[in-house]
Design an enzyme around this catalytic site. Sequence first.
Site, short mmCIF file in Angstrom:
data_model
loop_
_atom_site.label_atom_id
_atom_site.label_comp_id
_atom_site.label_asym_id
_atom_site.label_seq_id
_atom_site.Cartn_x
_atom_site.Cartn_y
_atom_site.Cartn_z
N GLU A 174 -5.09 13.32 9.18
CA GLU A 174 -5.31 12.72 7.93
C GLU A 174 -6.83 12.26 7.97
OE1 GLU A 174 -5.63 9.79 4.34
OE2 GLU A 174 -5.27 9.27 6.28
N HIS A 203 -3.05 0.54 11.69
CA HIS A 203 -2.90 -0.83 11.42
C HIS A 203 -1.39 -1.00 11.33
CE1 HIS A 203 -3.97 1.46 7.93
NE2 HIS A 203 -2.94 1.26 7.51
N ASP A 238 -2.99 10.23 -2.64
CA ASP A 238 -4.34 9.57 -2.67
C ASP A 238 -5.26 9.88 -3.90
OD1 ASP A 238 -3.97 7.64 -0.73
OD2 ASP A 238 -4.49 8.60 0.85
N ASP A 241 0.88 -1.27 0.02
CA ASP A 241 -0.03 0.08 -0.08
C ASP A 241 0.97 1.31 -0.06
OD1 ASP A 241 -2.16 1.47 -0.13
OD2 ASP A 241 -2.69 1.49 2.06
N ARG A 253 -3.92 4.45 -8.04
CA ARG A 253 -3.34 5.83 -7.39
C ARG A 253 -1.96 5.69 -7.89
NH1 ARG A 253 -4.41 4.79 -1.31
NH2 ARG A 253 -4.08 2.81 -2.03
N ASP A 289 -2.00 8.88 10.13
CA ASP A 289 -2.70 8.28 8.96
C ASP A 289 -3.98 7.65 9.63
OD1 ASP A 289 -2.65 7.04 6.26
OD2 ASP A 289 -2.46 5.04 7.37
#
Length: 653
Positions: free
Chosen positions: A338, A196, A403, A153, A527, A296
């Site tokens: 964010e 996470h 993003d 990611d 993205r 985040d």
Amino acid sequence: MIIEYDWRAEQASKSLLRILPEVEKAFAKELQQIPNAWNEFLNRLDKEWQRLFTYLHQLYGWQYDFFYTLERILYSMVQFWLERPEELKSFDDLRGTDPSWFESEKMSGGVLYVDLFSDNLNKLGDHIPYFKKLGLTYLHLMPLFAVPRDDNDGGYAVSDYRAINPDIGTMDDLYKLATILREEGISLALDFVFNHTSDEHMWAQKAKSGDPDFMARYLTFPDRKLPDQFQKYLRDIFPTIRKGSFTWCEDIKRWVWTTFNSYQWDLNYSNPEVFRAMAEEMLFLANRGVEVLRLDAVAFIWKRLGTDCENQPEAHTIIRAFNAIAKIVAPCLLFKSEAIVQPDEVIRYIHPDECQLSYNPLLMALIWESLATREVKLLEHSMRNRYRIPAGCAWVNYVRCHDDIGWTFDDQDARNVGIDPVGHRKFLNKFYTGDFPGSFAKGVPFQFNAETGDVRISGTLSSLAGLEDAIEKKDNGLIEMAVRRINLLRSIQISIGGLPLLYVGDEWGMLNDYTYLTDPTKVNDSRWVHRSRKRWEARDDLSDQDTLEWRFFHEMVKLLNLRKQIPAFKNGGMEVIHTGNPHLFGYIRAFNSQKILIVNNFSEEPKILEASHVEACGVKSGVANILTGEILSSFSDLILNGYQSVWLDISEP
Ligand code: GLC
Ligand code: GLC
């Protein structure tokens, strides 16, 4: 009679009186040597403790071992404070003398991927002159931690917060770079990916081996009973990759909560051990010289059955508890939230006690919305009512980032100005994917959700603003239009109030890069179309005045440097004016005796700010357009060319 008293204050100081001697005993040797510094720590502890206690009590007070949690957290705080390098402690003091430093008009930011920009951390240092030429004083390096090799990611699946991806460098390199940047007056910002970890993180590995303490750091379920109940209300963030927010883990034969990709395991913040461990990771990064942490995915950190599990009150409490800890241990550290969610929710994260900085997704989305419609009513209405944030905080204004663009305006705002929000989002998505007659944009759909019809938009600033299409058509007129659109958005980003954040590459007009389509680890995530390797050969273009790259670069340098000379552009008041023209978005920035009027034309046609409005704004003849130096001698109506932006100094003499 009921006597009201604040029992928490009393309990907070009682607890501290009991815990502190134990912690002092544990560090007695070290503390004896630095009695003055320790006193300063104690002063800050004294100031923030009650608040920290209150948050932690709200989160974990019901657990039988709450007192132990408190003690462990204080222990970690002292340990990381002792480890904090002296130069950073002095820097904390320095920042303390100017706490609103980030609100200054002298501040401008940039964000980049280290590997794509300069291959590694060491080489990044060689480009400091480039950043200085642009006028950057803030540099956000996209996640650069150890991650799973293939799909990660874009770095947001962290396997170790204390290790740098070996392809990019080491923690020592990071520390060195942070030091050089600080000396050069550039603040380092990094991500704190705290919702996470990757499934390769040591905690996840231990959880997979069945260790109950580590399983408790995540949210795992033996069957579909609870996941199904939760799922009913959850939004699919990456619907083209996986349906639902849970992933089956064969090792432990359980469902794991994974809001984003299957390899990103959500942390369980109802477990105080997760909070404490992540506070340590935060302090570790602070001690490497990071000045700003980008928090985040803040919206997702607390789950509650029967809700969409976004923006829960506890999410705020957790961030505030981190904030209190930072203020005690590493007081120069700032948080940037964010929260790419609805505007009412975005604003709730912004507070000196929570996140001092916040992305401004509403401004970002609405300037694109106005470019598509050529009308400013939704932008004007939303900014008039939603720009104000608490003192001591600032917006981070961006035009593009790594993003996608999601249309996160408020539905009622849209209805208030006669726009049907659902239909409008559909229109915007069609427009920006080039699927609308007359569209100039070359966006790529991101995460189309077949069930809801939702989709978001990928693409670079230049490609979305029409440059790619114009170049393909070899049409100089269209190229000119695209250039003007880009400059218009920048003018707003830089003047409207807050910290402008440049997505590095946009300063020379980076176009979409379709090579991701041939990379199996990227092909499913559009993205990547706007995350391309820096073409250093473009540097040659930057010295050739006939190229577009040169024009873009020098316009950026000019605007960012002009900004530094205009005290009214510091963070703070922004008053949207009524322009009486559906295509013109105007506002006044004021500080002390300085007053600047900015008017932006969102149409490709010339538009007029009528004399009565001109006068009402306090424009007098002889006023200069700061952007061009042109003096507006005598006029009644103010005529703006297509996509023109004017900055008028209307200060009283
Ligand atoms: C944030 C990041 C995004 C990432 C997600 C999950 O939204 O900006 O790139 O995919 O968090 O970490
Ligand atoms: C967050 C944002 C969303 C974004 C995603 C990662 O969920 O809300 O807009 O797309 O992260 O891309």
